[in-house]
Design a protein around this motif. Structure first.
Motif, short mmCIF file in Angstrom:
data_model
loop_
_atom_site.label_atom_id
_atom_site.label_comp_id
_atom_site.label_asym_id
_atom_site.label_seq_id
_atom_site.Cartn_x
_atom_site.Cartn_y
_atom_site.Cartn_z
N LEU A 1 -0.35 9.16 5.70
CA LEU A 1 -0.69 8.00 6.52
C LEU A 1 -2.20 7.77 6.54
O LEU A 1 -2.66 6.60 6.57
CB LEU A 1 -0.16 8.19 7.94
N LEU A 2 -2.98 8.82 6.51
CA LEU A 2 -4.44 8.65 6.42
C LEU A 2 -4.85 8.00 5.11
O LEU A 2 -5.79 7.19 5.07
CB LEU A 2 -5.13 10.01 6.59
N ASP A 3 -4.14 8.32 4.05
CA ASP A 3 -4.40 7.67 2.76
C ASP A 3 -4.14 6.17 2.87
O ASP A 3 -4.93 5.34 2.39
CB ASP A 3 -3.51 8.29 1.68
N ARG B 1 -0.73 2.95 10.36
CA ARG B 1 -2.15 3.11 10.70
C ARG B 1 -2.35 3.76 12.06
O ARG B 1 -3.46 4.22 12.36
CB ARG B 1 -2.84 1.74 10.66
N ARG B 2 -1.32 3.82 12.86
CA ARG B 2 -1.41 4.45 14.19
C ARG B 2 -1.13 5.95 14.04
O ARG B 2 -0.16 6.50 14.58
CB ARG B 2 -0.46 3.77 15.16
N THR B 3 -1.98 6.60 13.29
CA THR B 3 -1.72 7.98 12.86
C THR B 3 -1.64 8.96 14.03
O THR B 3 -0.80 9.85 14.05
CB THR B 3 -2.80 8.45 11.88
N GLN C 1 5.49 22.09 11.34
CA GLN C 1 4.07 21.74 11.31
C GLN C 1 3.64 21.31 9.91
O GLN C 1 2.88 20.34 9.75
CB GLN C 1 3.22 22.93 11.78
N MET C 2 4.11 21.99 8.89
CA MET C 2 3.75 21.62 7.52
C MET C 2 4.27 20.22 7.19
O MET C 2 3.59 19.45 6.48
CB MET C 2 4.32 22.63 6.54
N ALA C 3 5.45 19.88 7.68
CA ALA C 3 6.00 18.55 7.43
C ALA C 3 5.18 17.49 8.13
O ALA C 3 4.86 16.43 7.55
CB ALA C 3 7.45 18.50 7.92
N ILE C 4 4.79 17.73 9.38
CA ILE C 4 3.95 16.78 10.10
C ILE C 4 2.62 16.61 9.39
O ILE C 4 2.09 15.49 9.28
CB ILE C 4 3.76 17.25 11.56
N ALA C 5 2.07 17.70 8.88
CA ALA C 5 0.79 17.62 8.16
C ALA C 5 0.91 16.74 6.92
O ALA C 5 0.02 15.91 6.65
CB ALA C 5 0.34 19.03 7.76
N ALA C 6 1.98 16.91 6.15
CA ALA C 6 2.16 16.09 4.95
C ALA C 6 2.26 14.61 5.31
O ALA C 6 1.67 13.75 4.65
CB ALA C 6 3.41 16.55 4.20
N ILE D 1 0.85 -1.19 0.00
CA ILE D 1 0.00 0.00 0.00
C ILE D 1 0.89 1.25 0.00
O ILE D 1 1.85 1.34 0.76
CB ILE D 1 -0.95 0.02 1.20
N VAL D 2 0.54 2.20 -0.85
CA VAL D 2 1.27 3.46 -0.96
C VAL D 2 0.35 4.60 -0.54
O VAL D 2 -0.80 4.68 -0.99
CB VAL D 2 1.77 3.69 -2.40
#
Length: 380
Positions: free
Chosen positions: A93-95, A61-63, A83-88, A29-30
């Protein structure tokens, strides 16, 4: 499932970069997300790669656990590029999590609240005054051209649009970006009669072309100080704007503008995290909250939206966010872009009668075409 790789990719998008994060796993999974290096985020890819290297071997999966750990690791340099890096990373990971469960990302958060999402055409005229030739569209030489463009947007079924200040230099319309240091006027950011009249004429032309019932927004970013923002609000109010969009990092100043303004105020797009938003909510500083999912991450953005709901404020931004929150205002979408933009994605967004039709596939419901991205490396 374990994370096996973190990679950033960049592509030429005409007048900007398109930047993507690819997270690979041991079961194939990507996960994909986007991030932004073209508007103050220089070096962001390097931060993503440095933080991402610490995640190899962890369960994607442990987002919540992963993002909490990344915030701890960057606590002494909170916000901004970190913060922007963590968001990306969070969004990629949600995908993965959605794809693993076979559900859209919005379903992970109780959605969809709505399956058809009203949208507004963003940057109306803005990209065309700078990049018409690259886009393959007629240039906008004057306010009559802008009015015709707005009429075309209405005829295409859109029910709202947003523009920026487009002054005339006597022969054509031009950009106005002093808040970003791209046109004269910075660092003072003083208003003058020319800039206020440019704002008025831009909105007047859009209203003339779009008609009385079209939603109409003007985004003036960081281009003035408090006094100038108030002057613009007074100038455009007779054209019944849906909102005037302002960026400022002072909640008291923004609240003062809102109290005086004869039109609604939207803001907060450049804020990161609940702690940044809280003083603005406490000050009741804006009518509409713009929460950037690319900067905050979807999970954090939904938490911010939940706080906004307590203050009776509705929110704006992207598709899965708009599908998952109850306090929704409208969704933003850029229609104008480089002609090859759609090559970068597996599917093209579907818009019918001014509404975005929510995808139902797992994850984001759309994937990055990696081959196409690699085929268009960024220009130096």
């Amino acid at each position: 499932m374990k994370i096996t790789g973190i990679e950033t990719l960049r592509a030429d998008a005409g007048w900007r970069l398109f930047s993507f994060l690819k997270v690979t796993t041991d079961n194939g999974i990507v996960g994909w997300s986007e991030f932004n290096e073209s508007f103050g985020g220089a070096g962001l890819a390097g931060v993503i790669e440095a933080l991402g290297a610490t995640l190899i071997g962890k369960d994607p999966r442990r987002t919540e656990l992963i993002t909490a750990g990344l915030h701890v690791a960057t606590r002494q340099a909170r916000g901004g590029i970190n913060q922007m890096a963590i968001a990306a990373i969070e969004n990629a990971l949600l995908d993965i999590k959605g794809k693993d469960l076979g559900v859209p990302v919005y379903a992970l958060f109780g959605g969809p609240v709505r399956e058809r999402i009203p949208v507004y055409w963003s940057h109306t005229g803005t990209y065309r005054v700078r990049n018409a030739e690259l886009m393959g569209v007629p240039p906008l030489k004057n306010y009559d051209d802008l009015a015709r463009h707005c009429e075309e947007i209405r005829k295409r079924g859109f029910r709202a649009l947003k523009t920026n200040i487009l002054p005339s230099d006597g022969s054509r319309l031009v950009s106005f970006n002093p808040g970003f240091g791209r046109t004269p006027g910075w660092p003072e950011l003083n208003w003058d009669a020319h800039s206020i009249e440019a704002a008025r004429r831009t909105v007047a032309a859009c209203r003339e072309g779009a008609g009385a019932e079209m939603g109409l927004m003007l985004d003036i970013n960081f281009h003035f100080k408090t006094e100038g923002f108030s002057r613009v609000a007074a100038a455009v109010a007779p054209y019944n704007p849906t909102w005037l969009e302002i960026d400022t990092h002072d909640p008291g100043a923004l609240a003062d503008i809102r109290r005086k303004a004869p039109c609604p105020i939207a803001s907060y797009e450049t804020l990161c995290g609940r702690r940044d938003f809280k003083p603005f909510f406490d000050a009741y500083a804006a009518d509409v909250s713009i929460i950037d999912v690319v900067w905050n991450g979807l999970a954090e953005s939904l938490k911010i939206a939940a706080v906004a709901d307590v203050y009776e404020v509705n929110c704006v931004i992207s598709a899965h966010f708009s599908a998952a929150i109850p306090n929704f205002r409208i969704m933003e979408i850029d229609i104008d872009s480089a002609p090859w933009r759609d090559e970068f994605f597996s599917d093209v967004p579907r818009i019918e009668a001014g509404e975005f039709v929510l995808p139902t596939g797992p994850g984001w419901g759309i994937d990055v075409n990696e081959k196409a991205v690699r085929a268009r490396p960024p220009k130096s």
